[in-house]
Motif scaffolding. Structure first.
Motif, mmCIF file in Angstrom:
data_model
loop_
_atom_site.group_PDB
_atom_site.id
_atom_site.type_symbol
_atom_site.label_atom_id
_atom_site.label_comp_id
_atom_site.label_asym_id
_atom_site.label_seq_id
_atom_site.Cartn_x
_atom_site.Cartn_y
_atom_site.Cartn_z
ATOM 1 N N SER A 85 22.515 5.789 -17.171
ATOM 2 C CA SER A 85 21.803 6.815 -17.655
ATOM 3 C C SER A 85 20.616 6.961 -18.408
ATOM 4 C CB SER A 85 22.780 8.046 -18.179
ATOM 5 O OG SER A 85 23.113 7.438 -19.467
ATOM 6 N N SER A 86 20.305 5.841 -19.313
ATOM 7 C CA SER A 86 19.151 5.621 -19.956
ATOM 8 C C SER A 86 17.872 5.353 -19.127
ATOM 9 C CB SER A 86 19.440 4.555 -20.713
ATOM 10 O OG SER A 86 19.639 3.250 -19.982
ATOM 11 N N VAL A 87 18.008 4.844 -17.921
ATOM 12 C CA VAL A 87 17.190 4.600 -17.163
ATOM 13 C C VAL A 87 16.143 6.052 -16.349
ATOM 14 C CG1 VAL A 87 16.038 3.355 -15.034
ATOM 15 C CG2 VAL A 87 17.860 2.473 -16.319
ATOM 16 N N ASN A 88 15.301 6.532 -17.021
ATOM 17 C CA ASN A 88 14.922 7.786 -16.889
ATOM 18 C C ASN A 88 13.367 7.563 -16.441
ATOM 19 O OD1 ASN A 88 13.484 7.282 -19.251
ATOM 20 N ND2 ASN A 88 14.384 8.968 -20.340
ATOM 21 N N VAL A 89 13.002 6.358 -16.021
ATOM 22 C CA VAL A 89 11.525 6.200 -15.386
ATOM 23 C C VAL A 89 11.824 5.189 -14.184
ATOM 24 C CG1 VAL A 89 10.542 6.009 -17.625
ATOM 25 C CG2 VAL A 89 11.589 3.747 -16.919
ATOM 26 N N PRO A 90 11.235 5.421 -13.224
ATOM 27 C CA PRO A 90 11.292 4.527 -12.040
ATOM 28 C C PRO A 90 11.382 3.158 -12.188
ATOM 29 C CG PRO A 90 9.309 6.086 -11.789
ATOM 30 C CD PRO A 90 9.609 5.967 -13.438
ATOM 31 N N PHE A 91 12.122 2.590 -11.353
ATOM 32 C CA PHE A 91 12.621 1.300 -11.399
ATOM 33 C C PHE A 91 11.913 0.634 -10.256
ATOM 34 C CE2 PHE A 91 15.293 -2.590 -10.735
ATOM 35 C CZ PHE A 91 15.429 -3.204 -11.781
ATOM 36 N N TYR A 92 10.839 -0.149 -10.034
ATOM 37 C CA TYR A 92 9.955 -0.910 -9.109
ATOM 38 C C TYR A 92 10.412 -2.047 -9.178
ATOM 39 C CZ TYR A 92 7.280 3.554 -8.870
ATOM 40 O OH TYR A 92 7.096 4.949 -9.069
ATOM 41 N N ASN A 98 2.629 -4.867 -12.116
ATOM 42 C CA ASN A 98 1.595 -3.514 -12.290
ATOM 43 C C ASN A 98 2.322 -2.180 -12.840
ATOM 44 O OD1 ASN A 98 2.578 -1.481 -10.210
ATOM 45 N ND2 ASN A 98 2.261 -3.789 -8.868
ATOM 46 N N THR A 99 1.580 -1.352 -13.141
ATOM 47 C CA THR A 99 1.883 -0.013 -13.676
ATOM 48 C C THR A 99 1.778 1.022 -12.589
ATOM 49 O OG1 THR A 99 0.108 0.436 -14.835
ATOM 50 C CG2 THR A 99 1.898 -0.805 -16.074
ATOM 51 N N THR A 100 1.591 0.683 -11.345
ATOM 52 C CA THR A 100 0.979 2.026 -10.478
ATOM 53 C C THR A 100 2.409 2.129 -9.322
ATOM 54 O OG1 THR A 100 0.088 0.369 -9.289
ATOM 55 C CG2 THR A 100 -1.265 1.399 -10.827
ATOM 56 N N GLY A 101 3.458 1.397 -9.526
ATOM 57 C CA GLY A 101 4.255 1.664 -8.306
ATOM 58 C C GLY A 101 4.005 1.004 -7.147
ATOM 59 N N SER A 102 2.918 0.129 -7.224
ATOM 60 C CA SER A 102 2.393 -0.448 -5.853
ATOM 61 C C SER A 102 3.026 -1.945 -5.516
ATOM 62 C CB SER A 102 0.831 -0.563 -5.954
ATOM 63 O OG SER A 102 0.528 -1.442 -7.061
ATOM 64 N N LYS A 154 8.488 -18.276 -6.978
ATOM 65 C CA LYS A 154 8.651 -17.212 -6.055
ATOM 66 C C LYS A 154 9.478 -16.324 -7.005
ATOM 67 C CE LYS A 154 7.024 -19.056 -2.164
ATOM 68 N NZ LYS A 154 6.113 -18.828 -1.457
ATOM 69 N N VAL A 155 8.857 -14.920 -7.012
ATOM 70 C CA VAL A 155 9.462 -14.347 -8.066
ATOM 71 C C VAL A 155 9.449 -12.853 -7.380
ATOM 72 C CG1 VAL A 155 8.650 -15.405 -9.915
ATOM 73 C CG2 VAL A 155 7.087 -13.800 -9.236
ATOM 74 N N ILE A 156 10.276 -11.794 -8.061
ATOM 75 C CA ILE A 156 10.247 -10.451 -7.979
ATOM 76 C C ILE A 156 9.493 -9.877 -9.444
ATOM 77 C CG2 ILE A 156 11.538 -9.956 -5.968
ATOM 78 C CD1 ILE A 156 13.616 -9.233 -8.075
ATOM 79 N N HIS A 157 9.027 -8.953 -9.444
ATOM 80 C CA HIS A 157 8.513 -8.224 -10.720
ATOM 81 C C HIS A 157 9.320 -6.866 -10.983
ATOM 82 C CE1 HIS A 157 5.310 -11.123 -11.613
ATOM 83 N NE2 HIS A 157 4.933 -11.265 -10.313
ATOM 84 N N ILE A 158 9.558 -6.645 -12.070
ATOM 85 C CA ILE A 158 10.222 -5.446 -12.147
ATOM 86 C C ILE A 158 9.233 -4.415 -13.126
ATOM 87 C CG2 ILE A 158 12.381 -4.130 -13.198
ATOM 88 C CD1 ILE A 158 12.821 -6.214 -11.057
ATOM 89 N N ASN A 159 8.973 -3.412 -12.485
ATOM 90 C CA ASN A 159 7.746 -2.552 -13.073
ATOM 91 C C ASN A 159 8.411 -1.288 -13.129
ATOM 92 O OD1 ASN A 159 5.968 -5.005 -12.803
ATOM 93 N ND2 ASN A 159 5.515 -4.117 -10.847
ATOM 94 N N THR A 160 7.528 -0.486 -13.999
ATOM 95 C CA THR A 160 7.688 1.003 -13.875
ATOM 96 C C THR A 160 6.190 1.676 -13.880
ATOM 97 O OG1 THR A 160 8.705 2.915 -14.941
ATOM 98 C CG2 THR A 160 7.849 1.260 -16.398
#
Lengths: 571, 43
Positions: A85-92, A98-102, A154-160
């Protein structure tokens, strides 16, 4: 063989344990890093609890400390990010920082989610899930690359949608997708194998079987538009019978209108106001009735056949009762003393049917009636010794079973009992049962129902049993392997053991409690049993190879203390 | 339907049966009275 738990360890010790045919030269410690067990053609899930501390995401409580912070997992894994429940921002999940959800990655479900307390396809109110096929999302796998070519991982990034920070410094998290090659040390993930009986045959709740009711198997449902045949061999009324005779009434079983709670019997139902019907078969003065004695003159002698004839020849409809007779049909046939009364339901509603208990005889009887003794007392057939051979159409059931197990954590701490219950589709054979168990564990979402029929598994998002993976027909046909997912927080990083449940009951139980008591084997079912076996127990992190690094980074010889070869399946 | 659900239904049926069997007795006795009256009328 186990690598010593203390003191000196050589590369040969490690090689001999995990790769005894590896030869004694050119032993590379980098080949003896850890891997997750085989996926057996299915999914191997890694569960990660995600929290938001106000400025950055934490993964199992650990957050990035720089813009190049990284975590490692194997590309063959499906990472299950479990947002609290602490996650109140988008988890991309993205291919760039990046910080744009792209630049959102492929192979991701519910990408961009914010925790939802109201549930939904990927939420249960407590957690919201984002799942990632890591190799797909990262574009493949690579061994960890440090130094100037770090960006080639080879990675994934976790953004908001804001820049994540820690102590005022910009940070970012990525997960490196590691290959499965050149890794000889398999970590333990405990599993339970359930082997179903080869003769497995589930029943079908849409069918009925003429059955002698017993104290543990009685009652049925009479569906709208159908009939149930009630059978009993009639007898001599034993207490003389009043001179001049009497005219018995036939009383139906108790009938209750039902409202189903779901799509099948397995979900249960509520009953409404019930009652009984009665047929007073007497056809008037001088007509159909039971005479006073077996040999006396009269319409029907007081014999089994006399009683059966009386109910067949007399009035052929329900004449009253405690519920409306509207929509209910009556007919009777007999062969000698064997009476068969058919009750037909055209009321527009399904009814539950409960028979009578004759405690004097220790029998259950499908209908009741009455006689009058020499003293003029009315006596009911469920209270005296009268008749034999009860039977009526009892509804069969689909296979229903519980699988329960107990678990220890890697350090021996007991984790209690978990139960998986399933009311299956009709007429399952072993192959179908195995497939259905695996499907429900792997695919069932919180929005769905675990109760067949209907195969309502929700959106197929696998969030209901998010702590388990299931593999049908592994390690052999007719067996389903249930394995705990890899998780740092849920049950500990690795290891532990499945155990028989604490009560000592069978781990596979076949039972029916759909609407009445029933045989343990299930009505209309046969051989719905199974046996179980467990992976090797692990009581320390080292025994489960949990101390061995999964990437070629900061590997130490002491990581191997107490480790052992657990094969490629980690068992 | 689980055990608890079924037990509740079973309890309800057992409770109802006590009441209904009294009514059945009454209905049966009325039926017998009708029968006896028919016999008498026939005489």
């Amino acid at each position: 063989m186990t690598v010593t738990a203390s003191g000196q360890i050589t590369l040969s010790n490690i090689m001999n344990e995990f790769n005894p045919s590896g030869g004694q030269s050119n032993i590379k410690l980098g080949d003896y890093i850890a891997r997750k067990p085989d996926d057996f053609g299915g999914t191997i899930t890694m569960d990660i609890l995600v929290t938001w501390d106000g400025t950055r995401f934490l993964f199992d409580g650990v957050g990035p400390s720089s813009l190049t912070s990284f975590f490692m997992a194997q590309g063959k894994e499906t990472i299950q990010f479990r947002l609290n429940s602490s996650v109140n921002v988008p988890f991309y999940v993205a291919t760039t920082q990046n910080t744009t959800g792209s630049d959102l990655a492929s192979g991701v479900t519910n990408n961009g989610a914010v925790h939802s307390a109201s549930g939904g396809a990927y939420s249960n109110g407590t957690f919201t899930f984002v799942t990632v096929d890591l190799a797909t999302a990262a574009g493949g796998t690579s061994e960890l690359i440090l130094g100037p070519n770090f960006g080639n991982n080879k990675v994934i990034h976790i953004n908001t949608n804001t820049q994540q920070t820690a102590s005022g410094n910009n940070v970012g998290a990525r997960f490196v997708s590691l290959p499965d090659t050149n890794r000889f040390v398999t970590r333990n993930l405990p599993y339970l194998d359930i082997a179903l009986n080869s003769g497995w045959s589930g029943g079908n709740e849409a069918t009925y079987t003429q059955t002698t009711p017993t104290s543990t198997n009685y009652g049925t449902i009479i569906k709208n538009g159908t009939s149930v045949v009630l059978r009993r061999t009639m007898d001599v009324f034993p207490i003389g019978g009043q001179t001049g005779g009497f005219a018995p009434t036939l009383f139906s079983p108790f009938l209750y209108p039902i409202t189903y709670l779901g799509t099948g019997l397995g979900q249960g139902f509520n009953i409404g106001s019930g009652g009984y019907l009665q047929c007073y078969a007497y056809s008037g003065s001088g007509g159909n009735y039971i005479s006073g004695g077996p040999n006396s003159a009269g319409s029907r002698p007081n014999t089994g056949q006399g009683w059966a004839d009386y109910f067949r020849i007399g009035i052929q409809n329900w004449t009253g009762g405690s519920i409306s007779t509207s929509g209910w049909g009556y007919s009777a046939t007999n062969s000698g003393a064997n009476l068969a009364v058919t009750i037909t339901n055209n009321t527009g509603q399904d009814y539950a049917l409960f028979d009578y208990n004759n405690s004097t005889m220790g029998q259950r009887i499908p209908f009741n009636s009455n006689g009058v003794d020499v003293n003029g007392n009315t006596l009911f057939l469920n209270n005296i010794s009268y008749g034999s051979n009860s039977a009526y159409d009892i509804q069969n059931q689909n296979a229903r079973y519980n699988i329960s197990w107990n678990q220890n954590r890697y350090d021996g701490a007991n984790l209690g009992t978990t139960t998986f219950a399933l009311y299956d589709e009709p007429n399952t054979n072993r192959a179908a049962a195995v497939a259905n168990i695996a499907q429900v564990i792997n695919d069932l979402g919180f929005g769905g129902s675990s109760t067949f029929p209907g195969v309502d598994i929700g959106s197929g998002n696998g969030t209901a049993y998010y702590y388990l993976d299931a593999y049908p027909n592994y390690p052999s046909a007719g067996t389903v392997r249930i394995r705990r997912v890899s998780s740092a927080t849920f049950y500990g990083a690795v290891g532990g053991q499945f155990l028989a449940n604490a009560a000592g009951n069978p781990d596979v139980q076949s039972f029916f409690r759909g609407y009445a008591t029933g045989p343990s084997g299930g009505r209309g079912c046969s051989n719905i049993t199974g046996s179980n076996s467990y992976s090797t127990g692990v009581t320390t992190l080292s025994e489960g190879n949990g101390t061995v690094a999964i990437g070629k980074f900061n590997v130490e010889m002491s990581d191997y203390y107490g480790t052992r070869n657990l094969g490629s399946d980690g068992g | 339907m689980d055990e608890e659900q079924f037990e509740k239904i079973k309890e309800q049926v057992e409770k109802d049966a006590i009441v209904w069997e009294l009514k059945m007795k009454s209905d049966a006795e009325n039926g017998h009275a009708e029968f006896l009256k028919g016999l008498k009328d026939a005489e």
